[in-house]
Design a protein around this motif. Structure first.
Motif, PDB file in Angstrom:
ATOM      1  N   LYS A 279       4.958  21.298  35.378  1.00  0.00           N
ATOM      2  CA  LYS A 279       6.338  21.760  35.586  1.00  0.00           C
ATOM      3  C   LYS A 279       7.269  20.573  35.810  1.00  0.00           C
ATOM      4  CE  LYS A 279       5.311  26.334  37.548  1.00  0.00           C
ATOM      5  NZ  LYS A 279       3.849  26.285  37.463  1.00  0.00           N
ATOM      6  N   ARG A 280       6.786  19.552  36.520  1.00  0.00           N
ATOM      7  CA  ARG A 280       7.619  18.402  36.849  1.00  0.00           C
ATOM      8  C   ARG A 280       7.682  17.368  35.731  1.00  0.00           C
ATOM      9  NH1 ARG A 280      10.871  20.504  40.531  1.00  0.00           N
ATOM     10  NH2 ARG A 280       9.638  21.840  41.919  1.00  0.00           N
ATOM     11  N   LEU A 281       6.933  17.598  34.656  1.00  0.00           N
ATOM     12  CA  LEU A 281       7.037  16.743  33.474  1.00  0.00           C
ATOM     13  C   LEU A 281       8.060  17.271  32.481  1.00  0.00           C
ATOM     14  CD1 LEU A 281       3.275  15.875  32.870  1.00  0.00           C
ATOM     15  CD2 LEU A 281       5.085  14.269  33.499  1.00  0.00           C
ATOM     16  N   CYS A 282       8.588  18.462  32.745  1.00  0.00           N
ATOM     17  CA  CYS A 282       9.649  19.021  31.899  1.00  0.00           C
ATOM     18  C   CYS A 282      10.815  18.044  31.835  1.00  0.00           C
ATOM     19  CB  CYS A 282      10.103  20.374  32.479  1.00  0.00           C
ATOM     20  SG  CYS A 282      11.558  21.074  31.664  1.00  0.00           S
ATOM     21  N   LEU A 283      11.398  17.890  30.662  1.00  0.00           N
ATOM     22  CA  LEU A 283      12.496  16.933  30.491  1.00  0.00           C
ATOM     23  C   LEU A 283      13.762  17.358  31.220  1.00  0.00           C
ATOM     24  CD1 LEU A 283      12.157  15.844  26.752  1.00  0.00           C
ATOM     25  CD2 LEU A 283      10.920  15.076  28.773  1.00  0.00           C
ATOM     26  N   LYS A 284      13.789  18.586  31.745  1.00  0.00           N
ATOM     27  CA  LYS A 284      14.945  19.067  32.505  1.00  0.00           C
ATOM     28  C   LYS A 284      14.843  18.744  33.994  1.00  0.00           C
ATOM     29  CE  LYS A 284      17.668  21.692  29.745  1.00  0.00           C
ATOM     30  NZ  LYS A 284      19.146  21.630  29.716  1.00  0.00           N
TER      31      LYS A 284
END
Length: 260
Positions: A166-171
């Motif tokens: 989830k924390r690798l999402c570009l957002k």
């Protein structure tokens, strides 16, 4: 101007023979007979086999991490992940020199670095004044959310993968994504390169987790912005909407995100 301290990520504890542990767990899962466990190296299960068919086994693998020089704001986001996590808060007492010592996070999108540092110095001076006049407990209330703190936490590997992806999402907030990448590098170095197969942006394993936001920004033509939350994710465009933007706009968005 003091350069801000970089995040320090350390994997403190992990099973030194994860492959053998997973193999034994898989044998027990399939046969329920401990004596059937084969110690032959050629019979050992691989990470890739577990990932493909037996991800529940990852819940039996624990990791302990120490994060230092990360902002209070990032830690608040980390604390939202409760299932499968145990946290030991190492909240620092009032750091009355956090600005002078560079113990604060500055986003990469900040252009006026001198002005930003000066403002942090003003907050530091005000906190020191409160310390002298009202005591440390009151002064602590002025600690900015981007001031550095530290934490130790333990989690099982499956819960960790869910959080990290989830924390690798570009957002995601840039600081947390950077820390997530550092944790992946730690795992690759200390555990095994194969373990990286379970990590990546969530849309690489399934649907995008912020479809409405990306679709709205795509419809409004917001393909470029100083802040990643104000533009359509370049990876979303690549995977799900490449045919709806021009090649020139797509290449520009990809290049600008790399620079960031």
């Amino acid at each position: 101007m003091r350069i801000t301290e970089k995040p320090d990520v350390q994997l403190l504890w992990w099973p030194r023979d994860i492959t053998r542990i997973l193999h034994r767990l898989l044998v027990l899962k399939l046969t329920a007979k401990y004596q059937d466990i084969v110690n032959d190296e050629e019979a050992l299960v691989s990470f890739r086999e577990v990932i493909a068919n037996h991800q529940d086994l990852l819940e039996h693998i624990s990791l302990t991490w120490h994060l230092e020089n990360v902002s209070c704001a990032m830690l608040q986001q980390l604390y939202r992940h409760r299932i499968g996590f145990q946290f030991m808060d190492m909240a620092n007492k009032n750091d009355l020199n956090f600005a002078a010592d560079g113990h604060y996070h500055r986003a990469n999108t900040v252009k006026e670095k001198e002005s930003y540092h000066s403002t942090m110095g003003m907050i530091e001076s005000l906190q020191n004044d409160f310390e002298d006049r009202f005591g440390s407990e009151v002064a602590h209330h002025l600690k900015p959310m981007n001031a550095h703190d530290s934490v130790v936490f333990t989690c099982n590997l499956r819960a960790f993968a869910g959080m990290l992806n989830k924390r690798l999402c570009l957002k995601v907030q840039g600081e947390f994504r950077h820390v997530a990448i550092l944790m992946m590098k730690e795992l690759e170095k200390k555990v095994s390169p194969e373990i990286l197969d379970i990590f990546g942006e969530p849309c690489r394993f399934g649907p995008c987790i912020v479809i409405p936001e990306n679709e709205q920004q795509l419809a409004e033509g917001k393909l470029f912005a100083e802040q990643n939350t104000n533009m359509c994710c370049v990876l979303y465009t690549e995977l799900f909407a490449k045919d709806r933007v021009s090649k020139a706009d797509y290449e520009r968005a990809k290049q600008e995100y790399k620079v960031r």
